[in-house]
Design an enzyme around this catalytic site. Structure first.
Site, PDB file in Angstrom:
ATOM      1  N   SER A  22     -25.077 -44.056   0.637  1.00  0.00           N
ATOM      2  CA  SER A  22     -25.360 -43.004  -0.325  1.00  0.00           C
ATOM      3  C   SER A  22     -24.049 -42.270  -0.542  1.00  0.00           C
ATOM      4  O   SER A  22     -23.517 -41.677   0.391  1.00  0.00           O
ATOM      5  CB  SER A  22     -26.414 -42.077   0.294  1.00  0.00           C
ATOM      6  OG  SER A  22     -27.048 -41.334  -0.694  1.00  0.00           O
ATOM      7  N   ARG A  55     -31.768 -38.089  13.601  1.00  0.00           N
ATOM      8  CA  ARG A  55     -32.633 -37.451  12.612  1.00  0.00           C
ATOM      9  C   ARG A  55     -34.062 -37.398  13.139  1.00  0.00           C
ATOM     10  O   ARG A  55     -34.580 -38.408  13.618  1.00  0.00           O
ATOM     11  CB  ARG A  55     -32.590 -38.220  11.295  1.00  0.00           C
ATOM     12  CG  ARG A  55     -31.163 -38.245  10.765  1.00  0.00           C
ATOM     13  CD  ARG A  55     -31.062 -38.765   9.374  1.00  0.00           C
ATOM     14  NE  ARG A  55     -29.661 -38.758   8.968  1.00  0.00           N
ATOM     15  CZ  ARG A  55     -29.214 -39.247   7.832  1.00  0.00           C
ATOM     16  NH1 ARG A  55     -30.052 -39.774   6.961  1.00  0.00           N
ATOM     17  NH2 ARG A  55     -27.932 -39.192   7.542  1.00  0.00           N
ATOM     18  N   GLU A 101     -31.869 -48.758   0.568  1.00  0.00           N
ATOM     19  CA  GLU A 101     -30.643 -47.957   0.665  1.00  0.00           C
ATOM     20  C   GLU A 101     -29.852 -48.302   1.923  1.00  0.00           C
ATOM     21  O   GLU A 101     -30.396 -48.362   3.017  1.00  0.00           O
ATOM     22  CB  GLU A 101     -31.019 -46.471   0.704  1.00  0.00           C
ATOM     23  CG  GLU A 101     -29.805 -45.575   0.892  1.00  0.00           C
ATOM     24  CD  GLU A 101     -30.188 -44.125   1.192  1.00  0.00           C
ATOM     25  OE1 GLU A 101     -31.309 -43.721   0.827  1.00  0.00           O
ATOM     26  OE2 GLU A 101     -29.360 -43.423   1.780  1.00  0.00           O
ATOM     27  N   ARG A 150     -28.806 -50.676   9.457  1.00  0.00           N
ATOM     28  CA  ARG A 150     -29.393 -51.320   8.286  1.00  0.00           C
ATOM     29  C   ARG A 150     -28.565 -52.525   7.855  1.00  0.00           C
ATOM     30  O   ARG A 150     -29.102 -53.512   7.343  1.00  0.00           O
ATOM     31  CB  ARG A 150     -29.529 -50.327   7.136  1.00  0.00           C
ATOM     32  CG  ARG A 150     -30.655 -49.334   7.388  1.00  0.00           C
ATOM     33  CD  ARG A 150     -30.942 -48.469   6.192  1.00  0.00           C
ATOM     34  NE  ARG A 150     -32.007 -47.508   6.506  1.00  0.00           N
ATOM     35  CZ  ARG A 150     -32.499 -46.633   5.637  1.00  0.00           C
ATOM     36  NH1 ARG A 150     -32.028 -46.592   4.392  1.00  0.00           N
ATOM     37  NH2 ARG A 150     -33.462 -45.810   5.994  1.00  0.00           N
ATOM     38  N   ARG A 168     -35.823 -46.983   9.809  1.00  0.00           N
ATOM     39  CA  ARG A 168     -35.821 -45.514   9.893  1.00  0.00           C
ATOM     40  C   ARG A 168     -35.954 -45.099  11.359  1.00  0.00           C
ATOM     41  O   ARG A 168     -37.032 -45.117  11.915  1.00  0.00           O
ATOM     42  CB  ARG A 168     -36.987 -44.950   9.068  1.00  0.00           C
ATOM     43  CG  ARG A 168     -36.901 -43.457   8.789  1.00  0.00           C
ATOM     44  CD  ARG A 168     -38.035 -43.011   7.885  1.00  0.00           C
ATOM     45  NE  ARG A 168     -37.971 -43.641   6.575  1.00  0.00           N
ATOM     46  CZ  ARG A 168     -37.214 -43.204   5.568  1.00  0.00           C
ATOM     47  NH1 ARG A 168     -36.492 -42.131   5.707  1.00  0.00           N
ATOM     48  NH2 ARG A 168     -37.212 -43.838   4.414  1.00  0.00           N
TER      49      ARG A 168
END
Length: 426
Positions: free
Chosen positions: A350, A260, A347, A389, A275
């Site tokens: 999801s 990403r 998070e 994560r 991130r």
RNA sequence: GGAGGGGUGGCUGAGCGGUCGAAAGCACUGGUCUUGAAAACCAGCGAAGCGAGAGCUUCCCAGGGUUCGAAUCCCUGCCCCUCCGCCA
């Protein structure tokens, strides 16, 4: 993509619902495009009909051995008029199509109203927040001896990458293996290995394009893009297919790296590996009959939760509010793990129901019975889980204050039986 | 990288520039027969758009072109296959 036919009949109703998602549907523009489309289509089809009829006459006359010259002369500039009409029609169709591609999915009625994360509704809490008799460190400090090396990653690539070394990498790999095996053996998913690079058609299919081109890493000089999530290749396996009803539900699990560009997230989560431009994820994807998708969402979420529970990581489940909901989702349940280093839930998964929104773009359909009606499938997906994560969560939740990490039971077989991980040595 | 051959409905596979949305077979669905099934026989059976409907239009890899008319001819691109070379 929304159902145009429904949209035509009640555009204001759609506009109303999309407000919840903070999307302003331009009903006036839509209706104008529609009117243009209708006129252009009628004209084009009428001219096509005329051309077909005349050509057929000429063919028949020729077969009878008659002179076709007068008939050919009669056709006149029909061809010209037709190609002009065709041009107009395809131009307006193209504009209409682009317009539709940018409209997000409708939020489900149960989606909470709200603008941001703060408005998400907590559904359940699991596991108590761990109490430490020392000040817990975050994963960056815990691994400062070298197991996590952000500087090295900057040197060989750029910011937002990480280099891991030693037993920590093995723990990362153990997490992957554990997640995959659990979903395959206990939850009935079929594992998939897929390309990590896809063409743009696939990104349109799942909804990353056209709106989120900036978020993708693309390879120069062609139409290939690094996948932002395993959802893309796996869901696109079923693009342009008409499945037998008996094939449903389809449940796939796939471990992939995700890439990403994180455009627009400058200054956000710059510390550590929360991130990153590159991370690993175990993704769950389901294709189900329409009537089964809401139950599917609950099951899929429970499958992701099972991983957290087995790892004994405290988490909560929240229903995303309209403003926080993704483009293609009708409803999303996020799982947020407790991170002692940040003293907050973050998070880690999801899980979304897309209803027929992706299926419509993908042309992913099924036939109810042989010879029966063809319907769009419903698609769902969720992380099960984001591995980087999860690694962070394990480090931060199971630190002992002396530089060692307690390894959760379920990971020990893949860690050569070790019970702790010493981050002071690499 | 070099040389050649291909892309047609769920699959296999025909297809002369004109009545071709496309033969045939397989698969599938319904029926006859049978206690039931199989076999055999009969019938049906692609998708998308527009329209209240009758119906009309589009689609034979994609995009252009020739023509009154293109699955069929021409050009470009993409993809696949075979052989040779290289290679984890």
């Amino acid at each position: 993509m929304l159902d145009v036919r429904l949209l035509r009949h009640q555009p204001d109703h759609f506009a109303q619902q999309l407000k919840k998602k903070r999307y302003d549907l331009d009903v006036g523009q839509f209706l104008a495009l529609e009117a243009e489309r209708k006129a252009a289509q009628a004209e084009t089809e009428q001219l096509q009909h005329e051309r077909n009829a005349r050509s057929r006459q000429i063919g028949a006359a020729k077969a009878r051995g008659e002179d076709i010259a007068p008939l050919v002369a009669e056709v006149g500039n029909l061809g010209e008029r037709l190609s002009l009409a065709k041009e107009r029609f395809s131009a307006v169709q193209e504009r209409l199509h682009r317009f539709l591609l940018e409209i997000p999915n409708l939020p489900d009625a149960t989606v909470p109203t709200g603008d941001s994360e703060a408005d998400n509704r907590e559904l359940r809490l699991w596991g108590g927040i761990p109490q430490f008799n020392f000040e817990p460190l975050d994963h960056v400090d815990l691994a400062a001896a070298g197991a996590l090396d952000f500087a090295a990653a900057v040197k060989i690539a750029s910011a937002r990458f990480v280099v891991m070394k030693g037993a920590l990498v093995r723990l990362h790999r153990a997490l992957t293996q554990f997640m995959l095996d659990t979903h395959i053996d206990e939850h009935g998913y079929v594992e998939v290995y897929s390309p990590y690079i896809v063409n743009s058609e696939s990104l349109y299919g799942t909804g990353q394009l056209p709106k989120f081109a900036d978020d993708q890493f693309s390879i120069e000089g062609g139409d290939l893009h690094l996948i932002p999530t395993g959802e893309v290749p796996v869901t696109n396996l079923y693009r342009d297919l008409i499945l037998d009803a008996a094939a449903l539900p389809i449940r796939h699990v796939c471990h992939t790296p995700c890439f990403r560009s994180e455009a627009g997230s400058y200054g956000k989560d710059t510390r550590g590996m929360i991130r990153q431009h590159q991370f690993e994820k175990v993704e769950l994807v389901q294709l189900v009959r329409p009537e089964a998708s809401w139950r599917g969402l609950e099951e899929l979420t429970a499958h992701a939760e099972a991983i957290l529970r087995k790892l004994e990581l405290p988490y909560r489940a929240v229903a995303l509010c309209g403003g926080d909901l993704g483009f293609a989702a009708a409803k999303t349940i996020d799982l947020e793990v407790w991170l002692p280093g940040q003293k907050r839930y973050r998070e880690i998964s999801s899980c979304s129901n897309f209803l027929d929104f992706q299926a419509r773009r993908l042309m992913a359909r099924f036939r109810d019975q042989a010879g029966g009606a063809i319907e769009y499938v419903h698609t769902l997906n969720g992380s099960g889980l984001a591995i980087g994560r999860t690694l962070v969560a394990v480090l931060e939740n199971f630190q002992d204050g002396a530089g060692r990490i307690h390894i959760p039971e379920v990971l020990r077989p893949a860690m050569g039986g070790a019970e702790t991980l010493d981050l002071r040595v690499v």
